[in-house]
Design a protein around this motif. Structure first.
Motif, PDB file in Angstrom:
ATOM      1  N   ALA A   1       0.858  -1.178   0.000  1.00 57.46           N
ATOM      2  CA  ALA A   1       0.000   0.000   0.000  1.00 57.46           C
ATOM      3  C   ALA A   1       0.901   1.236   0.000  1.00 57.46           C
ATOM      4  N   LEU A   2       0.505   2.259  -0.734  1.00 60.43           N
ATOM      5  CA  LEU A   2       1.361   3.436  -0.866  1.00 60.43           C
ATOM      6  C   LEU A   2       1.720   4.035   0.488  1.00 60.43           C
ATOM      7  N   ASN A   3       0.784   4.033   1.426  1.00 57.87           N
ATOM      8  CA  ASN A   3       1.073   4.639   2.733  1.00 57.87           C
ATOM      9  C   ASN A   3       1.998   3.790   3.589  1.00 57.87           C
TER      10      ASN A   3
ATOM     11  N   SER B   1      -0.212   9.972  -4.264  1.00 59.12           N
ATOM     12  CA  SER B   1      -1.535   9.932  -3.629  1.00 59.12           C
ATOM     13  C   SER B   1      -2.501  10.876  -4.327  1.00 59.12           C
TER      14      SER B   1
ATOM     15  N   GLY C   1      -4.070   9.530  -7.287  1.00 60.65           N
ATOM     16  CA  GLY C   1      -4.973   8.400  -7.097  1.00 60.65           C
ATOM     17  C   GLY C   1      -4.305   7.049  -6.973  1.00 60.65           C
ATOM     18  N   VAL C   2      -2.967   7.017  -6.853  1.00 60.38           N
ATOM     19  CA  VAL C   2      -2.259   5.747  -6.719  1.00 60.38           C
ATOM     20  C   VAL C   2      -2.455   5.209  -5.306  1.00 60.38           C
ATOM     21  N   LYS C   3      -2.865   3.960  -5.183  1.00 62.03           N
ATOM     22  CA  LYS C   3      -3.141   3.363  -3.874  1.00 62.03           C
ATOM     23  C   LYS C   3      -2.107   2.322  -3.465  1.00 62.03           C
ATOM     24  N   ALA C   4      -1.490   1.648  -4.445  1.00 64.90           N
ATOM     25  CA  ALA C   4      -0.513   0.592  -4.152  1.00 64.90           C
ATOM     26  C   ALA C   4       0.591   0.646  -5.199  1.00 64.90           C
TER      27      ALA C   4
END
Length: 409
Positions: free
Chosen positions: A33-35, A169, A172-175
């Protein structure tokens, strides 16, 4: 030139770094996940699937206006409604009409310009006047003006910084696909470590290496496991053998030279590791070992053996450990060195030296000044150092000469 740094067979710093980059294979790739991907290296190029902005929007709080041309002061418009950010509106403007609009709100169909609220006078509930001249298309953020669909956002091999994560983010990138972070074991060798003041009285010393390395990894949010091992061949063998089956990188301090109790190198080689290099023509940190083990499942374990003196460990962490960790994550580049002016003379040495220095800008030039207490067992000048500076081997250095260095935290 004679001395311990002049012995034959030593490789240079750049040769050692090149060998690390050439011989180290990147680890597997996985999705995060990006975060959760801060400080990881991308294993793929990322292209935008959206436009940014997603739609044409207002850059200010003000009024969306439909006019034929640039506006002169005191132009009057009919106020027909309001558009808030995040709310859908079916309003369409005709010539001579305006709507109240807020920053980030979607521009209504028919809008030709936006007047910021500071230049608008509300004359009645249905009428406004523009108090200053206003150009066409003012304060409108156009769809896709920052990023267009299909545009390259980030390249494979890029490190995901705080700013990179924020940018992705917003798109819209989530992963993301990233190189796996290596599992790292740290081995602190030696029987001389003191646990308390009574131990110091008996000839032992307090350990700086384990706290140094722990803090170094924590500064970048990376987890490690630290092991202490006694100066016996059996203890070293059992530990290295166990760790080599479970970790991607074994980082050792001490026990890597040629003393009677230096078991890291002979044990490592006897366990099947291939020696990539041993001993580098540098100061501090000459007796350094880099080795590779190919496991039965074709995965790899690498061992980077640093000397035991704390300054040598610090230099090794900043330059060599960083390079190994990056290479394991697909980033194969030598450190980025800055150029600066030396502010004083330095005597010649047979080995390339890494000196702890203070760097500062003076009249638009970056200048560096060496600090006292540079011996390999000393760390106190790290309270004031902000860079490591490379001093070439075999050269008398003079004030005003250009040297290379790297900034340190």
């Amino acid at each position: 030139m004679s001395g311990c740094g002049a012995e034959s067979g030593l490789i240079t710093v750049d040769q050692a770094l090149d060998l690390i980059l050439d011989k180290t294979q990147a680890l597997a790739v996985g999705q995060l996940a990006l975060n959760q991907a801060l400080n990881h290296y991308l294993a793929e190029d990322i292209y935008s699937e959206i436009n940014l902005p997603l739609f044409s929007q207002s850059a200010v709080d003000g009024y969306a206006i439909c006019a034929q041309a640039e506006l002169e002061p005191n132009a009057i418009f009919e106020l027909i409604g309001e558009v808030q950010a995040g709310h859908h509106s079916a309003l369409q403007l005709k010539l001579g009409q305006a709507v109240r609009i807020f920053t980030g709100a979607k521009i209504p169909v028919g809008t030709t310009t936006v007047a910021r609220q500071e230049i608008v006078k509300v004359k009645s509930s249905s009428t406004i006047a523009i108090t200053e001249s206003l150009k066409n298309h003012a304060d409108i953020r156009d769809i896709g003006e920052e990023i267009a669909i299909g545009q390259l956002l980030a390249k494979q091999g890029q490190k995901l910084s705080v700013g990179a994560i924020a940018s992705l983010s917003m798109a819209g990138v989530k992963a993301v696909q990233v190189f796996q972070y290596p599992k790292v074991a740290v081995v602190i060798t030696g029987d001389e470590i003191a646990e308390n003041v009574e131990d110091v009285a008996s000839g032992k010393i307090f350990d700086a290496n384990a706290p140094l390395i722990q803090a170094w990894f924590e500064a970048s949010g990376q987890q490690i496991k630290i092991f202490h091992v006694a100066d016996t061949e059996l203890a070293v063998r059992l530990l290295i053998q166990d760790l080599s089956e479970r970790y991607d990188l074994i980082l050792t301090t001490g026990g890597v030279s040629v003393g009677d109790y230096d078991f890291i190198r002979p044990v490592t080689l006897s366990l099947g590791f291939e020696e990539i290099f041993w001993k580098v023509k540098q100061k501090p940190g000459k007796p350094m070992l880099f080795a590779h083990l190919k496991r039965e499942d074709h995965s790899s374990c690498y061992l980077l053996g640093l000397p035991g003196n704390p300054a040598a460990v610090y230099v090794g962490m900043q330059i060599y450990t960083t390079t190994v960790l990056n290479a394991l994550q697909g980033y194969k580049q030598q450190p980025n060195w800055f150029s600066a002016l030396l502010t004083h003379d330095l005597k010649v040495d047979a080995r390339e030296r890494f000196l702890r220095m203070s760097a500062s800008f003076d009249q638009a030039s970056l200048k560096v000044k060496s600090l006292s207490k540079q011996q390999s067992h000393m760390l106190s000048n790290l309270m004031h150092a902000n860079c490591l500076v490379r001093i070439p081997a075999g050269k008398n250095m003079h004030e005003g000469q250009i040297v290379q260095g790297m900034f340190i935290d």
